[in-house]
Enzyme design. Sequence first.
Site, short mmCIF file in Angstrom:
data_model
loop_
_atom_site.label_atom_id
_atom_site.label_comp_id
_atom_site.label_asym_id
_atom_site.label_seq_id
_atom_site.Cartn_x
_atom_site.Cartn_y
_atom_site.Cartn_z
N ASN A 1 9.52 46.18 41.88
CA ASN A 1 10.64 45.70 41.07
C ASN A 1 10.69 44.18 41.29
OD1 ASN A 1 13.05 44.84 39.99
ND2 ASN A 1 14.27 46.50 40.86
N ARG B 1 12.66 42.00 40.52
CA ARG B 1 13.99 41.44 40.80
C ARG B 1 14.41 41.65 42.25
NH1 ARG B 1 17.76 44.20 36.83
NH2 ARG B 1 19.27 43.23 38.22
N CYS B 2 13.64 42.42 42.99
CA CYS B 2 13.97 42.75 44.38
C CYS B 2 13.22 41.84 45.34
CB CYS B 2 13.61 44.21 44.65
SG CYS B 2 13.70 44.69 46.38
N SER B 3 13.94 41.18 46.23
CA SER B 3 13.29 40.25 47.16
C SER B 3 12.33 40.97 48.10
CB SER B 3 14.34 39.48 47.96
OG SER B 3 15.10 40.34 48.76
#
Length: 113
Positions: free
Chosen positions: A7, A9-11
């Site tokens: 994902n 958007r996930c750090s």
Amino acid sequence: MITIWHNPRCSKSRMALAALQERGDDPVVRKYLDDAPSLDELRLAHQTLNIPVIEMMRSKDALFKELGLSATDGDEALLAAMAAHPALIERPIVFANGKAAIGRPTEAIFTIL
């Protein structure tokens, strides 16, 4: 071959992908929110991870609660929820050498490489 359910958007997911690339690996990147795993793929991931199904899930996510899910729900119900709502899948999951690991912490992915 290394595959990462990613994902962007996930750090943590970005960190895992960067760590693989820094090692010189060129993983297959599956953006699982756009290309959701099937129920059978989730069953296989569960078997490969060899952890309780609930540990594959973002059980603290608001969606988990909105759907009325519980850690006591059966494995099939939880797997079906992830198939229907891939945002519930914990991220990232890395697959390599017939094994799998969730990249939380990021270093956990190196145990399967």
